[in-house]
Design an enzyme around this catalytic site. Structure first.
Site, PDB file in Angstrom:
ATOM      1  N   SER A 185       0.791  -1.230   0.000  1.00 12.46           N
ATOM      2  CA  SER A 185       0.000   0.000   0.000  1.00 12.46           C
ATOM      3  C   SER A 185       0.824   1.281   0.000  1.00 12.46           C
ATOM      4  CB  SER A 185      -0.941  -0.002   1.200  1.00 12.46           C
ATOM      5  OG  SER A 185      -0.178  -0.038   2.390  1.00 12.46           O
ATOM      6  N   HIS A 213      -5.438  -4.658  -0.251  1.00  8.17           N
ATOM      7  CA  HIS A 213      -5.516  -3.547  -1.210  1.00  8.17           C
ATOM      8  C   HIS A 213      -5.752  -4.017  -2.645  1.00  8.17           C
ATOM      9  CE1 HIS A 213      -4.596   0.011   1.227  1.00  8.17           C
ATOM     10  NE2 HIS A 213      -3.940  -0.836   1.998  1.00  8.17           N
ATOM     11  N   LYS A 243     -11.982  -2.076   2.817  1.00  7.84           N
ATOM     12  CA  LYS A 243     -11.374  -1.152   1.841  1.00  7.84           C
ATOM     13  C   LYS A 243     -12.289  -1.064   0.621  1.00  7.84           C
ATOM     14  CE  LYS A 243      -6.905  -1.262   3.944  1.00  7.84           C
ATOM     15  NZ  LYS A 243      -5.924  -2.219   4.418  1.00  7.84           N
TER      16      LYS A 243
HETATM   17  C1  LIG Z   1      -5.619  -2.594   5.797  1.00 13.13           C
HETATM   18  C2  LIG Z   1      -4.985  -3.900   5.883  1.00 13.13           C
HETATM   19  C3  LIG Z   1      -5.391  -4.831   6.833  1.00 13.13           C
HETATM   20  C4  LIG Z   1      -6.401  -4.489   7.892  1.00 13.13           C
HETATM   21  O1  LIG Z   1      -7.690  -4.564   7.404  1.00 13.13           O
HETATM   22  P1  LIG Z   1      -8.890  -4.009   8.299  1.00 13.13           P
HETATM   23  O2  LIG Z   1     -10.086  -4.665   7.741  1.00 13.13           O
HETATM   24  O3  LIG Z   1      -8.893  -2.525   8.136  1.00 13.13           O
HETATM   25  O4  LIG Z   1      -8.609  -4.412   9.703  1.00 13.13           O
HETATM   26  C5  LIG Z   1      -4.814  -6.078   6.822  1.00 13.13           C
HETATM   27  N1  LIG Z   1      -3.866  -6.399   5.923  1.00 13.13           N
HETATM   28  C6  LIG Z   1      -3.424  -5.526   5.001  1.00 13.13           C
HETATM   29  C7  LIG Z   1      -2.394  -5.951   4.011  1.00 13.13           C
HETATM   30  C8  LIG Z   1      -3.983  -4.241   4.945  1.00 13.13           C
HETATM   31  O5  LIG Z   1      -3.569  -3.381   4.021  1.00 13.13           O
END
Ligand SMILES: *Cc1c(COP(=O)(O)O)cnc(C)c1O
Length: 395
Positions: A185, A213, A243
């Site tokens: 990200s 992502h 997301k």
């Molecule tokens: C954002 C993210 C998470 C966390 O996800 P949430 O649903 O916001 O807890 C886990 N792993 C990766 C790779 C992320 O980018």
């Protein structure tokens, strides 16, 4: 308050403030859409992970309201007591369909999912090969398992191969896993999954891809594993529902025996209350929307390409992103912070990301275009970037 705690907190908070590292959190007044309001000021929002704009989608809002009317606001229990509603079962069937796997299990968040899944199969007699730039929740999930953590250089397949070989030949470990983000990200680059799968086959590694992502974004919306056609090769497909999917939650998709095991052995599933009915209903519909049409996905990429081309033309360094994530690399940490602050003052909300989140000297303002940005919003953002960039001598 205990004196020792009080002293600890005051000293450490002061330290952070002195170094300019204490993060003041801005509250968004209203929905997290393409434009947000903070302190009464309207800002073009280039900081959310709401890639497809689904967090504010009218159809999903209605689906959530209907589910609340029928099921209430809470699930009432953990999944294994009586918090599993038919809505959760439908969601998990939909997730398996979405990811092209036999089965799936959902969790309360993506973070939670990594806490749950890694330690359910790995223990102190095992080893985990982990990309150096993996997400914090992967790092914490690995630590929780007590397995030996072997970090490999970011997306460096020679390093991974050498470390996999060494771990395998040492004879020290029962199981060895390789674990990676699908899309990273900070730079928007994609993991080299075909090579990772090849190395995994050679050294008998368990494969684990957290595509937080990627889902909704890569693979025509179906994610990075699908993008490479590796649904049959990856053991754990992890994702978030928070997301691109726009709601909240996380999941593992994989073979039925893996999912059956996680249902009896992953602790957040057993000991933390299930996701709410409104959320679950909205997520299930969101997944269906992504499978039915690539319209939002296409708009996201069009917006990403437009923003990238615009920033590049202005002379900014936008790195080597392969996804709509658009870093604008400024370099110096202080200058990056100033740049981001000036953007906000002019009407663009894009966050500065600096050391230790990214290496020293590569401070950047990260832009997350979404499907619901209009051309006009992006043009306004670019005009502001030009103004601030010239003012601060970045371009
Ligand atoms: C954002 C993210 C998470 C966390 O996800 P949430 O649903 O916001 O807890 C886990 N792993 C990766 C790779 C992320 O980018």
């Amino acid at each position: 308050m205990s004196k020792i705690l009080d002293a600890f907190l005051n000293e450490n908070l002061q330290n952070l403030r002195d170094q300019g590292l204490y993060n003041e959190i801005d509250a968004v007044e209203g929905a997290n859409g393409p434009v947000i309001t903070i302190n009464g000021k309207q800002l073009i929002n280039l900081s959310s992970n709401n890639y497809l704009g689904l967090a504010t989608n009218e159809e999903l809002k209605q689906v959530a309201k209907d589910a609340i009317d029928r099921y209430g606001v809470g699930a009432g229990a953990v999944r294994t007591i009586n918090g599993t509603m038919d809505l959760h079962v439908k969601l998990e069937e939909k997730l398996a369909e979405f990811k092209g796997t036999e089965a799936a299990i959902s969790y309360q968040s993506g973070f939670n999912c990594n806490m749950a899944a890694i330690s359910a199969v790995m223990d102190k007699n095992d080893a985990i090969l982990s990309d150096q730039l993996n997400h914090a929740s992967i790092i914490d999930g690995c630590r929780l398992s007590k397995a030996k953590i072997i970090a490999y250089n970011h997306s460096d397949m020679e390093d991974l191969r050498a470390k996999a070989k060494e771990a395998k030949e040492s004879g020290l470990y029962n199981k060895i896993m390789v674990i990676t983000d699908g899309v990273f990200s900070m730079d928007g680059d994609i993991a080299k999954l075909p090579e990772i799968v090849e190395i995994a086959k050679e050294f008998d590694l368990i494969t684990y891809v957290d595509d937080a992502h990627g889902s909704g974004v890569t693979g025509k919306g179906k994610g990075t594993v699908k993008h490479f056609g590796l649904e049959k090769e990856i053991d754990f497909q992890i994702g978030t529902l928070s997301k691109a999917i726009g709601v909240v939650g996380g999941y593992v998709a994989g073979k039925k025996n893996l999912i059956d095991w996680l249902k009896v052995r992953s602790r957040p599933f057993l000991f933390s209350t299930a996701v709410t009915p409104g959320d679950v209903a909205a997520i299930t519909r969101a997944l269906q929307m992504i499978m039915d049409s690539t319209e939002l996905h296409d708009k996201l990429w069009e917006n990403g390409d437009y923003l990238k081309a615009g920033l590049k033309k202005l002379g900014f360094n936008i790195g080597a992103s392969e996804t709509p994530i658009t870093p604008c690399i400024i370099g110096d940490e202080k200058l990056t912070q100033t740049f981001s602050r000036r953007l906000v003052e002019e009407g663009v909300y894009a966050k500065a990301i600096v050391f230790p989140t990214v290496p020293k000297g590569t401070g950047r303002v990260r832009n997350m275009p979404i499907a619901s940005h209009t051309k006009e919003m992006l043009d306004n953002a670019l005009a502001i970037y030009e103004k601030v960039g010239k003012e601060l001598g970045v371009i």
